[in-house]
Design a protein around this motif. Structure first.
Motif, PDB file in Angstrom:
ATOM      1  N   ARG A 289       7.906  61.334 117.418  1.00  0.00           N
ATOM      2  CA  ARG A 289       8.843  62.014 118.307  1.00  0.00           C
ATOM      3  C   ARG A 289      10.218  61.387 118.262  1.00  0.00           C
ATOM      4  NH1 ARG A 289       7.952  62.260 123.853  1.00  0.00           N
ATOM      5  NH2 ARG A 289       7.152  60.191 123.576  1.00  0.00           N
ATOM      6  N   GLY A 290      10.209  60.039 118.157  1.00  0.00           N
ATOM      7  CA  GLY A 290      11.474  59.315 118.239  1.00  0.00           C
ATOM      8  C   GLY A 290      12.327  59.524 117.002  1.00  0.00           C
ATOM      9  N   VAL A 291      11.699  59.502 115.814  1.00  0.00           N
ATOM     10  CA  VAL A 291      12.451  59.886 114.619  1.00  0.00           C
ATOM     11  C   VAL A 291      12.699  61.366 114.782  1.00  0.00           C
ATOM     12  CG1 VAL A 291      12.423  60.010 112.128  1.00  0.00           C
ATOM     13  CG2 VAL A 291      11.284  58.161 113.263  1.00  0.00           C
ATOM     14  N   ASP A 292      13.916  61.695 115.032  1.00  0.00           N
ATOM     15  CA  ASP A 292      14.227  63.041 115.477  1.00  0.00           C
ATOM     16  C   ASP A 292      13.900  64.078 114.403  1.00  0.00           C
ATOM     17  OD1 ASP A 292      15.305  64.694 117.464  1.00  0.00           O
ATOM     18  OD2 ASP A 292      17.019  64.990 116.158  1.00  0.00           O
ATOM     19  N   LEU A 294      15.805  66.119 113.190  1.00  0.00           N
ATOM     20  CA  LEU A 294      16.905  66.105 112.212  1.00  0.00           C
ATOM     21  C   LEU A 294      16.582  65.190 111.037  1.00  0.00           C
ATOM     22  CD1 LEU A 294      19.871  66.614 111.378  1.00  0.00           C
ATOM     23  CD2 LEU A 294      20.499  64.755 112.866  1.00  0.00           C
ATOM     24  N   ILE A 295      16.080  63.990 111.358  1.00  0.00           N
ATOM     25  CA  ILE A 295      15.829  63.005 110.309  1.00  0.00           C
ATOM     26  C   ILE A 295      14.657  63.438 109.445  1.00  0.00           C
ATOM     27  CG2 ILE A 295      15.202  60.606 109.908  1.00  0.00           C
ATOM     28  CD1 ILE A 295      16.745  59.981 112.483  1.00  0.00           C
ATOM     29  N   ILE A 298      15.814  66.013 107.039  1.00  0.00           N
ATOM     30  CA  ILE A 298      16.572  65.477 105.904  1.00  0.00           C
ATOM     31  C   ILE A 298      15.623  64.871 104.871  1.00  0.00           C
ATOM     32  CG2 ILE A 298      18.183  63.693 105.224  1.00  0.00           C
ATOM     33  CD1 ILE A 298      19.523  64.148 107.957  1.00  0.00           C
ATOM     34  N   ILE A 299      14.693  64.053 105.346  1.00  0.00           N
ATOM     35  CA  ILE A 299      13.774  63.390 104.411  1.00  0.00           C
ATOM     36  C   ILE A 299      12.951  64.418 103.654  1.00  0.00           C
ATOM     37  CG2 ILE A 299      11.761  61.883 104.279  1.00  0.00           C
ATOM     38  CD1 ILE A 299      12.887  60.315 106.605  1.00  0.00           C
ATOM     39  N   LEU A 300      12.433  65.416 104.382  1.00  0.00           N
ATOM     40  CA  LEU A 300      11.572  66.402 103.732  1.00  0.00           C
ATOM     41  C   LEU A 300      12.341  67.276 102.756  1.00  0.00           C
ATOM     42  CD1 LEU A 300       9.470  67.440 106.794  1.00  0.00           C
ATOM     43  CD2 LEU A 300       8.632  66.303 104.768  1.00  0.00           C
ATOM     44  N   VAL A 382      17.872  76.573 113.547  1.00  0.00           N
ATOM     45  CA  VAL A 382      18.740  75.420 113.303  1.00  0.00           C
ATOM     46  C   VAL A 382      18.280  74.679 112.055  1.00  0.00           C
ATOM     47  CG1 VAL A 382      19.628  73.306 114.284  1.00  0.00           C
ATOM     48  CG2 VAL A 382      19.126  75.221 115.758  1.00  0.00           C
ATOM     49  N   ALA A 385      19.322  76.260 109.013  1.00  0.00           N
ATOM     50  CA  ALA A 385      20.721  76.009 108.664  1.00  0.00           C
ATOM     51  C   ALA A 385      20.865  74.671 107.937  1.00  0.00           C
ATOM     52  CB  ALA A 385      21.583  76.021 109.923  1.00  0.00           C
ATOM     53  N   ILE A 386      20.011  73.707 108.262  1.00  0.00           N
ATOM     54  CA  ILE A 386      20.121  72.390 107.624  1.00  0.00           C
ATOM     55  C   ILE A 386      19.430  72.403 106.262  1.00  0.00           C
ATOM     56  CG2 ILE A 386      19.615  69.941 107.837  1.00  0.00           C
ATOM     57  CD1 ILE A 386      19.564  70.332 110.843  1.00  0.00           C
TER      58      ILE A 386
ATOM     59  N   PHE B  69      12.855  59.186  98.476  1.00  0.00           N
ATOM     60  CA  PHE B  69      14.131  59.077  99.164  1.00  0.00           C
ATOM     61  C   PHE B  69      14.128  57.956 100.205  1.00  0.00           C
ATOM     62  CE2 PHE B  69      16.890  60.671 102.676  1.00  0.00           C
ATOM     63  CZ  PHE B  69      18.086  60.368 102.055  1.00  0.00           C
ATOM     64  N   ILE B 147      23.235  76.560 118.027  1.00  0.00           N
ATOM     65  CA  ILE B 147      24.004  76.495 116.785  1.00  0.00           C
ATOM     66  C   ILE B 147      24.863  77.737 116.595  1.00  0.00           C
ATOM     67  CG2 ILE B 147      22.117  77.469 115.419  1.00  0.00           C
ATOM     68  CD1 ILE B 147      22.965  75.699 113.181  1.00  0.00           C
ATOM     69  N   PHE B 270      17.253  56.486 116.494  1.00  0.00           N
ATOM     70  CA  PHE B 270      15.858  56.278 116.865  1.00  0.00           C
ATOM     71  C   PHE B 270      15.757  55.452 118.141  1.00  0.00           C
ATOM     72  CE2 PHE B 270      11.968  53.650 116.412  1.00  0.00           C
ATOM     73  CZ  PHE B 270      11.038  54.664 116.514  1.00  0.00           C
ATOM     74  N   ILE B 273      16.990  57.372 121.206  1.00  0.00           N
ATOM     75  CA  ILE B 273      16.074  58.422 121.659  1.00  0.00           C
ATOM     76  C   ILE B 273      14.854  57.809 122.346  1.00  0.00           C
ATOM     77  CG2 ILE B 273      14.485  60.181 120.838  1.00  0.00           C
ATOM     78  CD1 ILE B 273      16.644  61.024 118.883  1.00  0.00           C
ATOM     79  N   VAL B 274      14.312  56.739 121.745  1.00  0.00           N
ATOM     80  CA  VAL B 274      13.143  56.111 122.360  1.00  0.00           C
ATOM     81  C   VAL B 274      13.516  55.524 123.722  1.00  0.00           C
ATOM     82  CG1 VAL B 274      11.514  54.228 122.149  1.00  0.00           C
ATOM     83  CG2 VAL B 274      11.954  55.688 120.204  1.00  0.00           C
TER      84      VAL B 274
END
Lengths: 437, 292
Positions: A289-292, A294-295, A298-300, A382, A385-386, B69, B147, B270, B273-274
């Protein structure tokens, strides 16, 4: 004595209350003024482009047709929004443009007439007079009644006239007239389709008993094909994009729920006896959950490239953290009696979970999941869009070109309708599955 | 009704005895459940297949590249690990901007939601005939993704945090308004009636009669929304305007060479948010359990 201390206490409480009642608005005001300065709200007026707003709003509800003559070659072109996709074929110009040799007459309505001819061009504005322009020795010579109003903007190289009927601009290389019309242009048929510009009744007749326009296909099919492959609005692509977005939300939400359910069992204190494992799973949920989102997105998208799969996985990973947390809380709140009853029949762990726990938590979990389905439809826009997929991509592309605002309006409308539809579907499923009604 | 139920309750019993008809019921229910499950599994499988087909890179081709990555980024960041504390300081202002966007939009959205919620709640509304109108308004605000509004506003207002604030605030009005109104529906009307009897106006009744009752729940929802808005403002920064999302986009676009910045931003985001998650969890637990 008791009464005195009680009243003292009450008075003190009221004073604190009053302080609060005064303090909270003051604090909010202080914060607002800090942000006002930090965000430079005062400078906003200077940065805001009201002309952009006007362009945007007029594009939302109307379109313009460019009538352009190249002054060097004398070639005339009539195109909607000036795009190649909206170019009128030479023999089928709109009724308000008439060509007679080198002379072109454009009727802008309400008596506004523009004429391109061999000498130059003239624009007759009712109630004002005739504005005539001719090139002379590399300069433009303007003849217009004095005093010259401010809607005529003239220099040696460019003359532009803006009236309520349209816009007219003359430069040495070309002369151009914009005629505005309400509505979205060519929404169903583009000009290269044989069905464009016909009245609805006419089209209906053609579809039902008219002679085949295209001998290979019935007219109704040909109409559907022409709408589907419309080059201006790309209806086919848009439908696919909407479908992709919904697909992302669907796969992401339910995939996350399926993944989170076994993990939630591992993290619930009344089911998982091993403390260390419980702790590990809970931290895993926090991490996901904490790794948003958004992140994760990007990684995927680095690994899988743009597309709906990437978006679905991004939603799946983020939400399996949220689901894991809420599911394990729901599991901890179950009634132990049913599990005990099942246990007394000699059931093993899996059977206890299947018959003792799952029936109790299903309504709670299902309603959670369906709530997320609706909100994930928005997220999928959203994320699209990314990562580049779905309606989100089309929307950002249309906005970035900064001229197809009617398409932006169309996509916005579709997105809102899509979210509302998903809201009703998830509400309907919730009622159907949970209350059984 | 605890289990997922399909169809109506058992009707008049047929068969030889209660046991048999019960078993028949159970069998039928299991069959329906099985069919539903099979349809669901088929839909998921077909959906994944389709999504995979329309993706630029396939799932199975990309799976082994999933770690590439992150490991590339982490390796480079590890080489330049000495920079990271400095980069924290460098990106702190953008982080504060992101947090400010979230806070301001939650504040403005919350205030708007308070008004709309009170106007849309049966029994409290200023103009009872207009409650459906305000409800539809909230639905519409909720349906528009941030957005969309943000990108259009960037075109008009230029870059910076303001478009993001307006976009998130509008969405917040819709989302919080619904929750607020659900809370307000359950408020005790006696204080309101008491205030009416002494001649209080609508505003006074709301501030003195309703607000004290609903404040803990409202604040708790607003905190939850703040958490969501922090994430939203980071994402909006990435797509369009200011804040730490924009810095992240710039660092990412640079590609190799600035991955220490990427890691610093990831970590900042991170941890923030936490931390917010924890803090709001704690505060909400206290608020809802009654001790203010």
């Amino acid at each position: 004595m008791v009464d005195a201390s009680l009243s003292m206490d009450m008075v003190a409480r009221f004073q604190r209350r009053r302080l609060m009642a005064l303090g909270v608005p003051v604090l909010i005001l202080m914060y607002l003024s800090y942000v006002f300065i930090a965000f430079d709200v005062a400078g906003l007026a200077a940065r805001a482009r009201l002309d952009h707003a006007v362009v945007l709003l007029s594009d939302f509800v109307s379109h313009k047709t460019h009538v352009t003559r190249d002054n060097r070659s004398g070639a005339l072109s009539v195109a909607i929004e000036g795009e190649a996709k909206g170019l009128y074929p030479a023999g089928r110009l709109p009724a308000w443009v008439s060509v007679d040799g080198a002379t072109t007459r454009i009727d802008l309505g309400d008596g506004h007439m523009v004429q391109y001819d061999a000498d130059g061009a003239q624009y007759v504005v009712p109630g004002y007079g005739t504005i005539a322009i001719r090139p002379e020795g590399g300069k433009l010579v303007l003849t217009a009644p004095e005093p010259r109003p401010d809607w005529i903007n003239a220099s040696d190289t460019r003359v532009s006239v803006t009236t309520e009927a349209g816009r007219f601009a003359y430069t040495r290389s070309k002369v151009e007239t914009f005629r505005y019309a309400p509505g979205w242009e060519l929404f169903f048929f583009t000009l290269d389709s044989p069905f464009s510009g016909r009245a609805p009744g006419d089209l209906l007749a053609l579809a039902l008993w008219g002679e085949r326009v295209d001998p290979a296909l019935p007219n109704a099919m040909a109409m559907v094909r022409d709408v589907w492959t419309n080059k201006m609005w790309r209806h086919g692509d848009v439908v696919w994009a909407i479908f992709e977005t919904v697909l992302m939300a669907f796969l992401g939400t339910f995939g996350a729920a399926l993944l989170a359910l076994p993990m939630a069992f591992m993290a619930a204190s009344n089911i998982m006896p091993v403390r260390a494992l419980r702790f590990a799973f809970r931290r895993l949920f926090d991490f996901l959950r904490g790794v948003d989102g958004l992140i994760w997105t990007i990684i995927l998208s680095r690994a899988f490239g743009p597309g709906p799969m990437t978006g679905a996985l991004a939603i799946l990973i983020t939400d399996s953290g949220s689901f894991g947390k809420t599911f394990s809380e729901a599991l901890e709140n179950i009634d132990e009696k049913q599990v005990e009853g099942i246990r007394s029949t000699g059931a093993n762990g899996v059977q206890r979970a299947r018959f003792g726990v799952i029936p109790q938590v299903t309504p709670v979990l299902l309603s959670q999941v369906l709530y997320y389905l609706e909100s994930n439809t928005r997220s999928a826009t959203v994320i699209g869009a990314i990562v580049g997929g779905g309606i989100g991509l089309l929307l950002t592309q249309a906005i970035q070109t900064q001229k197809d605002w009617e398409e932006v309006a169309y996509y916005m409308l579709l997105i809102v309708l899509m979210v509302m539809a998903m809201d009703s579907v998830s509400g309907w499923l919730r009622r159907k599955l949970i209350t059984g009604g | 009704m605890v289990d997922v139920a399909f169809g109506p309750e058992p009707g008049p019993k047929r068969g030889n005895g209660p046991g048999e008809s019960y078993l028949a019921m159970v069998r039928r229910k299991r069959m329906y459940g099985g069919i539903l499950l099979a349809v669901f599994v088929a839909m998921m499988a077909a959906g994944f297949q389709l999504a995979d087909g329309r993706n630029a890179g396939g799932f199975w081709d990309g799976l082994h590249r999933l770690g590439d990555f992150p490991s590339e980024v982490l390796a480079e960041a590890w080489r330049n690990r000495a920079n990271i504390p400095g980069l924290f300081w460098q990106f702190l202002p953008s982080l504060i901007e992101t947090l400010n966007i979230a806070a301001l939009s939650t504040l403005l959205g919350g205030l708007g939601a308070m008004m709309l919620a009170l106007l849309a709640t049966r029994g409290l509304a200023r103009w009872p005939r207009l409650t459906p109108l305000f409800r539809r308004l909230m639905d519409a605000l909720r349906a528009v993704p941030e957005i969309v509004v943000a990108l259009v506003l960037i075109f008009i207002l230029g870059g910076g945090p303001i478009p993001a604030v307006i976009a998130i605030a509008l969405h917040t009005v819709g989302a919080l308004g619904k929750l607020f109104s659900e809370v307000a529906e359950n408020a005790d009307l006696k204080p309101v009636e008491g205030l009416t009897s002494v001649g209080a106006g609508w505003g006074q009744r709301m501030v003195l009669g309703v607000l004290p009752q609903v404040a803990p729940n409202w604040v708790s929802y607003a905190l939850l929304r703040f958490e969501i808005n922090v994430r939203a403002s980071a994402i909006l920064g990435f797509v369009g305007s200011g804040g730490i999302g924009y810095d992240l986009k710039l660092a990412m676009q640079w590609g190799g060479g600035k991955y220490d910045q990427v890691v610093a931003i990831f970590l900042l985001l991170f941890l923030t948010i936490v931390a917010i998650d924890r803090l709001s969890d704690h505060v909400r637990a206290r608020l809802v359990k009654g001790r203010v």
